[in-house]
Design an enzyme around this catalytic site. Sequence first.
Site, PDB file in Angstrom:
ATOM      1  N   HIS A 551       0.814  -1.214   0.000  1.00 43.49           N
ATOM      2  CA  HIS A 551       0.000   0.000   0.000  1.00 43.49           C
ATOM      3  C   HIS A 551       0.849   1.266   0.000  1.00 43.49           C
ATOM      4  O   HIS A 551       0.328   2.368  -0.197  1.00 43.49           O
ATOM      5  CB  HIS A 551      -0.927   0.006   1.224  1.00 43.49           C
ATOM      6  N   ASP A 555      -2.460   1.593  -4.352  1.00 41.41           N
ATOM      7  CA  ASP A 555      -3.680   1.812  -3.586  1.00 41.41           C
ATOM      8  C   ASP A 555      -4.710   0.738  -3.917  1.00 41.41           C
ATOM      9  O   ASP A 555      -4.542  -0.057  -4.856  1.00 41.41           O
ATOM     10  CB  ASP A 555      -4.256   3.198  -3.888  1.00 41.41           C
TER      11      ASP A 555
END
Length: 576
Positions: A551, A555
Amino acid sequence: MEVIMPKMGESVNEGTIIKWHKKPGEAVKRDEIIFEISTDKVDTEVPSPVDGTLSKILVNEGETVEVGTAVGVIDSGEAAPQEKVEPEPKLVREKKTEEKPQAEEKPKTEEKSQTAKPKEEIKKEFTQTEKAPSKDVQGETVNVAMPKMGESVMEGTIIKWYKKVGDSVKKDETIFEISTDKVDTEVPSPAEGTLTEILVAEQETVEVGTVVAKISSGKKDVNVQAEGVVEKQKEEHKEVSSMHDNFSKTTIEKEEENADEESNKFLSPVVMNIIKQEKIPFSEVNKIKGTGASGRVTKNDVLKYLETRKEQPQKIERQPEFAPQQKTFEPSSQISKTEGYGQGVIERIPMDNIRQKIMQHMIASRDTSVHVSATIDVDMTKIHNYLEKNRDELFKKEGIKLTYMAFISYACVRALKEYPIVNSTIDGTTILKKKFINLGIAVAIEPAGLIVPNIKNAEDKNIFGLAKAIHDLAARARTKKLSPDEVSGGTFTITNYGVFGLTSGTPIINQPEVAILGVGTIIKKPVVIDVDGNDMIAIRPMMTLTISHDHRLIDGMQGGMFIKKIKDELENFSFN
């Protein structure tokens, strides 16, 4: 003539004199061992560059000096002015003109012009000459280095030597076997010749690029002077005590004053540095069991000792009489002695090297990447029906058994092309987006391990090319026939835990990549499908895919679109 501290590798900038084999005033012969040195890479013996008399020792035993520092002076029988004017150039010239005595009759003006070279340049010539022994004696010397097995692999452990010092070797013949967190593999000889030195013993771990052996490619007999690894343990040497002077006055020194003032074990500089940094008393160092040559304490021995010491329970202070008695935790080593357990009911199994490396690699990945996982169900009906109908015919035609993994890999490559950010790595605050796809396929190996060979430039292969590459890499992974290049440079990994009957999982990212695809088993399930605008229940072969992504870079939106692209490619696969 000055004798200087030789350079033992690109990253080695200093060395420690372990022992002088000659005393001032003693005669020495060319190539006769005069002193022994230790660095953080290797312990080795250094021969005399010329015939003469050792007139002066400038660096005592136990002292550490930089590469290029003069450690002694040899009187080669020339006049005093000659000794000062041309020390190293004389050495270099003798190495190069051993068969041409007439070179000594050069005019003095030419000799003076050579002595005018800067000292740094002279030292460089000396170092280069020491690295390249005379071809008349040993032929060309080839350094055998610890190979790089992957971008994230910085070291390797030598499991076994297949050759001994003095044995002849052929090019591409296996000479030793190594183990890393990615692969156990056999390393072939880079040249034909004779193994003249072994610099790293079995079970020792060294950094990638470290020279572990030397091979003479000459055809004449080789005069082996040393095996490279110090085979005899040093007895109460003084070099350790001199290094103690560099320690600051801490609690360690106070404890050492009450115990032994120095270790009775031979300790290399790299081990001494760890001892100094971790403040380990020498009374404890003497208790560490060494696994190196002749019981020598290695870097790994000290690191394992530190881990064990951290796991030991701390002493609990005596509690007041009115305080309730608390039961202290007993380490696992004591568990068989506690009540309720009989002898022999618990087996203690030490981890092998590859399991330790996998453990370290997984912990590093967990602590590096911010793992986020997402799953999606894929209807494999179209591919399932195609394989059921054409698998045997395709095997006869192409000579390879086509499997679901080939289709999944192909769909994955297509998705990576569309979303290249998933095919990237992170370098600090910079994104390295790769324009090539090296697709890693995780392979389980017996008895308990995992290796990830890579299909290089997978974007250039079709379904059958990927199928052949997957089959070939898996077969050679299980027989330890992979080359170092095949387990390095991966950009994206697929792990198929579905072969064990698992439907889903949350795989850990294979560093330094930023995503990994987990593949579950294909099972028939009742699903709702649309038939001419009407909902109907049908039995379909379904597969669950899981994407774990970092992450920090990817995303949820990007990860979701990437795995959705793979689903669309598989469900709408074009067999043309």
